[in-house]
Structures are given as C-alpha cells and as structure tokens.
Design a protein around this motif. Structure first.
Motif, PDB file in Angstrom:
ATOM      1  N   GLU B 218       3.996  -1.603  -4.932  1.00  0.00           N
ATOM      2  CA  GLU B 218       3.540  -0.479  -5.753  1.00  0.00           C
ATOM      3  C   GLU B 218       2.115  -0.107  -5.372  1.00  0.00           C
ATOM      4  O   GLU B 218       1.787   1.060  -5.175  1.00  0.00           O
ATOM      5  CB  GLU B 218       3.597  -0.879  -7.232  1.00  0.00           C
ATOM      6  CG  GLU B 218       3.129   0.213  -8.183  1.00  0.00           C
ATOM      7  CD  GLU B 218       2.808  -0.351  -9.563  1.00  0.00           C
ATOM      8  OE1 GLU B 218       2.443  -1.537  -9.668  1.00  0.00           O
ATOM      9  OE2 GLU B 218       2.912   0.409 -10.544  1.00  0.00           O
ATOM     10  N   LYS B 219       1.273  -1.122  -5.233  1.00  0.00           N
ATOM     11  CA  LYS B 219      -0.138  -0.860  -4.935  1.00  0.00           C
ATOM     12  C   LYS B 219      -0.327  -0.231  -3.560  1.00  0.00           C
ATOM     13  O   LYS B 219      -1.282   0.516  -3.344  1.00  0.00           O
ATOM     14  CB  LYS B 219      -0.926  -2.172  -5.029  1.00  0.00           C
ATOM     15  CG  LYS B 219      -2.428  -1.963  -5.052  1.00  0.00           C
ATOM     16  CD  LYS B 219      -3.150  -3.235  -5.385  1.00  0.00           C
ATOM     17  CE  LYS B 219      -4.652  -2.968  -5.479  1.00  0.00           C
ATOM     18  NZ  LYS B 219      -5.389  -4.179  -5.836  1.00  0.00           N
ATOM     19  N   SER B 220       0.584  -0.560  -2.646  1.00  0.00           N
ATOM     20  CA  SER B 220       0.444   0.032  -1.308  1.00  0.00           C
ATOM     21  C   SER B 220       1.215   1.350  -1.205  1.00  0.00           C
ATOM     22  O   SER B 220       1.309   1.918  -0.120  1.00  0.00           O
ATOM     23  CB  SER B 220       0.924  -0.952  -0.242  1.00  0.00           C
ATOM     24  OG  SER B 220       2.274  -1.279  -0.463  1.00  0.00           O
ATOM     25  N   GLY B 221       1.754   1.818  -2.327  1.00  0.00           N
ATOM     26  CA  GLY B 221       2.393   3.134  -2.335  1.00  0.00           C
ATOM     27  C   GLY B 221       3.794   3.135  -1.775  1.00  0.00           C
ATOM     28  O   GLY B 221       4.346   4.202  -1.514  1.00  0.00           O
TER      29      GLY B 221
END
Lengths: 408, 399
Positions: B218-221
C-alpha cells in the motif's frame, strides 16, 4: 475569535454595501458624557457601518477616556450580549440567520460613574435583482523590470478585464489597507531545532511590522492542529503560543490551509495567509482539490514560504495515504492555489533567509494596490471568471493578482 | 518453486532492494584495520568482570562468554543478558567489522552444540538475538545489526526445518515476522517484505505478516498486490480492524477498479468502513473510518450522507479537530456557509495537539497484533528456558 457567519448565498449576492464597507471601521451614533467630569467616548470597531449581520458576529469598540473604565456593556436588540471590565472590549453574539435589521448598543462606564454610549443599526439585505452583484476586490502587486515594486500608479493606469470584458473600477487604494493574516506554520518533526527557531524569528518580524489596524492569527500544525489563536493585534499572546510549541509529528497542509481560509471568511478586510513549511502534505483528509475549490470562492491571498535547504528539486514520494502520482498532483494543486490567489511561492534555500522572507511579504502587502469592481455580467452560475489586469503606459511592468473567481 | 517466489518478491521490491544490496556490499568491502586495538567504543575490561578486551578473544573465549550470557538469559535476567550480548558482540566485531566471521563461527558452533543436545533450545536463543537486533537499531554499527539479523533468521530456518512440526513452523514464522517488523520500522522495506513472505510460507495465516505485506505494498502504491494480501488477512482474521481499514483504502485508491468478491469497489469500500464504525475497533481505526466514509460519500456526490457520517463521528470523537474541518468543507459544498463557519470556529476551542492524529498513526507501522504476536512468542520461548539451562549444563560438562 470572531467569525461572523456568512449570509446565505442569495443574500450575499444582494449585498453590495457589505463589500463596500469592508475596509472601513465606522463611527456611528456616539453619546459622550461629560456630566460627571470625565470625557468618555465609545467608537465602534466592528461591525462596520451599514453591514447586514448574520450568525455569530464580532462586536468591538474602542473606549477613549481620561479615567479608568469599570465596565463596558453590550446589548443587541435590547438583550444583554456581554459585559467587560477591561480591554479589549470585544464580544461575540449570535444574531441568527434572519434577514432583519439589528440594533447594537454599547455603554461604557468610568470609575467616577460617567458613561458614554454608541449605537448602530445594521440594515437588512435589500433583495433586488438589479443590484445583486458583489464587489470583487483585487489586491495587486506591480513590479518593474528591475524587480522593484512600482508605487506611483493611479486609478487611470489600470484596466481590469473580467472574461475579457473591461470593468469599471469603483474602489482604488494603495498602501495602508489593513489586513488580517493567518500565519500558518508547519511544526512537524522535520522543523525541530534551527528551523522552528527561524520560524519564530520570522513570525516575530512579521508581527512587529504590523500596524495598529492589522491583525494576525497563528495556526500551528503538523499531522494535527497544535494551536489556532484568535486574531490579535497584540503580538505577545501569539509569540507566547509559538514559543511553547514543539516540533513533532507529520505534515497535513491541506486540512489546515482550508481551516485558515475558513477563519479568514469571518474577518473584515484584506485576508492573507502566510504558509511556512519545509515539506509536502502527507496526512490530510482533504484533497488539495477541495482546498482549491474553497480558494476560488475566497478573496484571500496565499503566500507559501517553502523552506528547501537541500536546494534540490522536490522528489516524489509515496506514502501510506497517497502514491507517487497522487502526491505529485497534490503538490501541483497547492502551487496552483497559491498562484491563483494572487500570492506567490517563495523558495528559501537556507534558514538564514526565513526572517527576510516574512518581512518581504509584509513590505509587499504595504505596497499593494486595492482595486474593486462590480462584475458587469455576473450570472451566479458557479462558473470561473478569468480576471486580467493591465497597466497602461508602463512598459515592462509585471502585474500579480488573483487570476479569477467563481461567480456564485 | 521457492526461488521463483523469491524472484517475484525481489522484483516487486526492486526499488528498495538497491539500498539493501548496497549495504551488504558495503559491509563486505570495507577495509579492515588490525584487531586488538582498544577503542573508545568497545567494552572495557570491567564490562567482563575485569577480563580482557573481547576484541582479543579467540573462538573458545567468545563461546565461553556467550554461554554465560545464554545462561543469564535462561535464568530470566533478560535485560542483563541483552546488554552483555551487546557488549560481547560489539567488542568482537569492532567498529570496522573485522571480527564478524570469528563471532559468527563462535556463536553458530555454540548454538549447534546446544541444538544437538536439545532442539527446542533454539527458540529462546533466536528470541534473544532478535531482541539484540532491536537494540542494535540505536547503535550506529551496521555489522552488529547485520549479524543479529542473519543469525536470528538462520536459527529460525533451522528451527523450522528440523522441528518438522506445525508448531515449530508457526514459532519460526513468528520470529521472522517479529524481526521483519523491526526491519520495517527501520524502513528496510524489501528485506521486511522478504521476511514476511517467508513467514507466510511457514504459516500462511500469520496475521502480522499478511498485514505487513499489505501495508508495504500500500505504501509503495502497488494497490492490487496490497489488496491481495489484505483480502487474505481479512478472510483469515475477520476481526482484523486495521487490515480491514487498509483494504478499504487500497480499494479506494486502486486505479484498476476491478470487482472484489462480486461487489463493485465503491459498495465494498462503504461496507467495510461501516463495519469498522459499528464494531469494537480501536479508536483510531473508527475515527479514520468516519473520515474516509465521508470522503467516499462526498466523491459519490452524496454530501448529505457525508454530513450525517461526520456528525455521528463528532458525537463519538468530540475532540477530533479533523472531523470538524472535514464537516466544514462538506457543509460549505452544500452551501451552508454559516454552519461551516461554526465548525471552523469550534476547532479553536478544542483541546489541541495532545496526541498523534489517527492519520499519523495510520502512516506508521506498529499494529496491535504485533504486540500480541511478540507476547505469544515470548511465552513460548519462556517455556523452553529450562531446557536451555539444562542443555548449557550438559554442554559445559561435555566441554
């Protein structure tokens, strides 16, 4: 903190006098009293004369007396609205949303028993389609080719085009137009140490340069709101708040920029936001598109002091809240909001430049021209109107002002 | 098969891999001054009861000191054992990393002897090294972190392989997950992801590993990958509130917009967020569920519903400024200028800044489930301390 509730949309359209009175404090009916041997006088600072009142409003007076004041009593429509024993003599009162006149009376009493009163009656908004046009105010900075500001222009030098149609200027001023500023300061973890010290020095300079008629509010944020002061002319309470604030947490610019715009809605006069930050938004719930929507319905100027000590180009980030593309979009939209507002983005390469940047904004505000016009083809259709300002007979000048407005 | 999986993981985290590989290369290539010189940052003789500098220890001496530390750990003196281990390893490895091979050989050999005496002794030993890894994050010596990380990981693999029981695999997976979480906190995301993925091979329903991988993607998209792990998580652990929230928000941002479980994403997002609001989720999760459900309604043009959700949220979290700010924005969109102004005004009278915001909490790694996992791991490890103590006695006699 005074945040007069805005009138409803239709009423606001029909309130040209409200806008005309924006920059003027009024002296209404004043009844000084010398009977007890003391000279006492009560002057209204707020609300402005002939201003229709809705919602929560600021009632403020200045009391001049050659002896001590023991009380100042406010009444609205015959009902007690507050009693104060020392300055500032300012109260808030909710007058409701009805479109009716309101009568405000203020009585000051001195230590010897002398009294003085001032009263005013606010008008109802006259709903009349023929005059249902709001004054548009433009805060204009004009610079020469050498970068220095041009200060000797007259009303006739300016041409204002609204969607390409030339407008008649109904107000023209320069220089000492009072302002209400929100100093919107990023106090996230990355601002710890020298950066927050520089921020304090910048704020100190800005506040020290304000005139008696100017007011400022301090809004400190990180991922959360850390402080939001009322508008003050006195810099001490503001500096006290800043002095005791630590730098911690993440960064949420959008939410707090929206809040700043909203706080300025309730203020009379020129609205200015000075955003000082070393980062980009990470944690806001509002998108910058939401803030841009608000900015286009505001008349406030936004200045963005962007501390970038690395001096390099901004790098894209991906966070738990947004991916690279979304974060880039947020950044671009923030740039757009600042430029559209008529403010500017000032990149600061070292903390040594922070104080000067704050001072420069203050200087720029003093040098602005203030132009007002009633749009000749207002339709209240929610569409964007592009505004262009031209300066005749002065080649090479650069004109900066709000780029347009939403016709609503 | 395993190599394929590893390649996929590496490919998924290639941007992060570069940094980690660079660190490993750096560690291998650093120049080495001669051993034995007493430096200010190595333990002094008094640290070892007046004995000599550990940098001068040979392998048997290191092993002798190491066994004493393990005995201390087995006796329940946790803090002292970790501190002694730090002092020993720091002294032997040195600031330049010169002694890392010697330390590795000494400790591996000592652990092997223990493991041969009693396989279950591995678990408390790896927990000790995992805790020393956590402590080394504060010490600016990459060799120490690398040593603790590699040793913990190696012991976990051996424990899982030789244990040959589901329980051993689950405990090894927990050690790897706990280690991965420390690594995730240090922002070494590729390595953390690799450990989580390996944990899931050992224990496919490991709650923290599934959540960790979901959060990392999620954090890396990379929302489709995040959705995959988070969906698995919510299916295996229906009460996982943070996982449910991350799933809803990953669905919200996923540009693909494919249907999930037969529902259109928008409907699924709203369903998940409503569940969080109605349930007994942690406060920060419910707070965010209110904020994000209102965002979702606003995007769908359902401003009235957004307003209702935020007003309900304010009744539950009356001191949360962001709910008022968001409500002001919604009200303004609806043309209710006065009410919007009142919300902005209200913000100024709230107690401000005392706690981190729910949105900041969402940005950082530290799920409640991780604390439960570590507590459970410690309990399992503690149950084997007596075995460790016993094995140390046996080994000492044999030695």
């Amino acid at each position: 903190m005074g945040i007069p509730t805005r009138p409803t949309r239709d009423l606001r359209r029909s309130a040209p006098l409200l806008a005309l009175g924006l920059l003027v404090c009024c002296l209404s009916i004043v009844r000084p009293d010398r009977a007890a041997g003391a000279a006492v006088e009560v002057l209204f600072l707020s609300p402005a004369q002939a201003t229709p009142l809705f919602g929560t409003v600021d009632l403020a007076v200045n009391v001049r007396s050659d002896e001590a004041i023991v009380k100042v009593v406010f009444k609205v429509d015959g009902k007690p609205a507050g009693e104060l024993k020392k300055p500032p003599f300012r109260v808030q009162w909710d007058v409701g949303q009805e479109n009716v006149p309101h009568h405000v009376e203020v009585v000051a009493t001195t230590v010897s028993g002398a009294t003085a009163a001032a009263e005013l009656t606010s008008p109802a908004v006259v709903v009349n389609e023929e005059i249902s046009v709001a004054l548009r105010t433009l805060f204009v900075t004009v610079s020469g080719s050498d970068g220095k500001r041009v200060l000797d222009l007259t009303r006739d030098d300016f041409r204002v085009l609204d969607n390409g149609v030339e407008q008649k200027l109904v107000t023209f001023e320069r220089g000492e137009v009072p302002f209400n500023a929100v100093l919107l300061l990023d106090t996230s973890e990355s601002m710890r140490g020298a950066r927050i010290e520089a921020s304090r020095a910048g704020v100190h300079s800005f506040l020290a340069g304000m005139k008696d008629v100017d007011e400022a509010s301090l809004v400190l944020f990180s991922d959360r709101l850390l402080a939001a002061t009322p508008f003050h002319n006195d810099r001490k309470p503001l500096e006290a708040v800043l002095a005791k604030t630590d730098a911690l947490g993440g960064t949420a610019i959008n939410d707090h920029l929206y809040l700043a715009l909203k706080l300025l809605d309730g203020q009379v006069g020129r609205g200015v936001i000075v955003l000082f930050s070393d980062g980009t938004d990470v944690q806001s719930v509002l998108s910058m598109q939401e803030v841009l929507w608000k900015e286009r319905r505001s008349q406030s100027l936004i200045y963005w002091l962007q501390l970038n000590e690395e001096g390099s180009r901004r790098t894209s980030i991906s966070s738990a809240w947004r991916d690279f593309a979304a974060n880039d979009r947020e950044f671009r939209d923030l740039q757009r909001a600042v430029i559209e507002s008529g403010g500017r983005i000032e990149g600061i390469a070292s903390i040594g430049g922070v104080e000067g940047a704050f001072k420069e904004i203050l200087s720029e505000l003093r040098d602005q021209y203030v132009l007002g016009f009633y749009p000749s083809h207002a339709r209240h259709d929610g569409k964007w109107h592009e505004v262009q300002i031209k300066v005749a007979g002065h080649g090479g000048v650069h004109v900066r002002a709000r780029g347009g407005y939403v016709d609503y | 098969m395993q190599n394929d999986a590893l390649r996929k993981r590496e490919s998924a985290f290639r941007p992060f891999l570069t940094c980690s590989l660079a660190l490993v290369c750096l560690v291998g290539a650093l120049g080495v001054p001669g051993p034995g010189a007493v430096r200010a940052d190595v333990p002094q003789p008094q640290d070892f009861g007046g004995r000599v500098d550990p940098a001068t220890f040979d392998i048997p001496a290191i092993q002798q000191a190491y066994r004493k530390i393990l005995a201390r750990w087995a006796s329940g003196a946790r803090g002292e054992a970790v501190n002694d281990l730090k002092a020993l390893e720091r002294g032997v490895i040195g600031a330049d990393g010169k002694g890392r091979d010697k330390l590795w050989k000494a400790e591996i050999q000592a652990v092997r002897e223990l493991e041969e005496a009693q396989h279950e002794t591995l678990l408390p030993v790896m927990v000790l090294h995992q805790e020393s890894y956590a402590a080394y994050r504060e010490v600016h010596n990459p060799f120490l972190s690398l040593h603790a990380r590699n040793l913990t990981r190696s012991l976990a693999e051996v424990y899982a392989a030789r244990g040959a029981t589901e329980g051993a695999k689950i405990s090894a997976a927990r050690v790897l997950t706990s280690l991965g979480s420390y690594i995730q906190e240090a922002a070494l995301t590729d390595l953390a992801a690799e450990l989580y993925a390996r944990s899931l091979e050992l224990d496919p329903v490991n709650e923290v590993a599934l959540l960790g991988l979901g959060a990392l993607f999620e954090k890396s998209g990379r929302y489709p990958s995040a959705i995959g792990y988070l969906t698995r998580l919510v299916k295996a652990h229906p009460g996982q509130a943070e996982g449910k929230l991350r799933l809803a928000l990953s669905l919200e941002r996923n540009p693909v917009g494919s249907e999930i479980g037969g529902h259109a994403p928008a409907a699924e997002i709203k369903r998940l967020l409503r569940e969080l609001i109605a349930g007994d989720s942690p406060g920060w999760v419910r707070n965010l569920a209110y904020e994000e459900l209102a965002v979702r309604y606003s995007r769908d043009g359902e401003q009235e519903k957004a307003e209702a959700v935020l007003k309900e949220g304010i009744t539950k979290f009356p001191n949360e400024p962001r709910l008022y700010i968001e409500l002001a924005s919604v009200l303004e969109r609806r043309g209710q200028w006065g009410a919007a102004a009142q919300m902005a005004e209200k913000v100024q009278s709230l107690p401000l800044g005392a706690e981190e915001s729910a949105r900041f909490r969402y940005s950082r790694w530290g799920p409640e489930a991780l604390f439960a996992l570590r507590a459970s791991l410690r309990e399992t490890s503690d149950a084997r301390l007596a075995l460790l103590s016993q094995a140390l006695g046996t080994v000492k006699v044999a030695g």
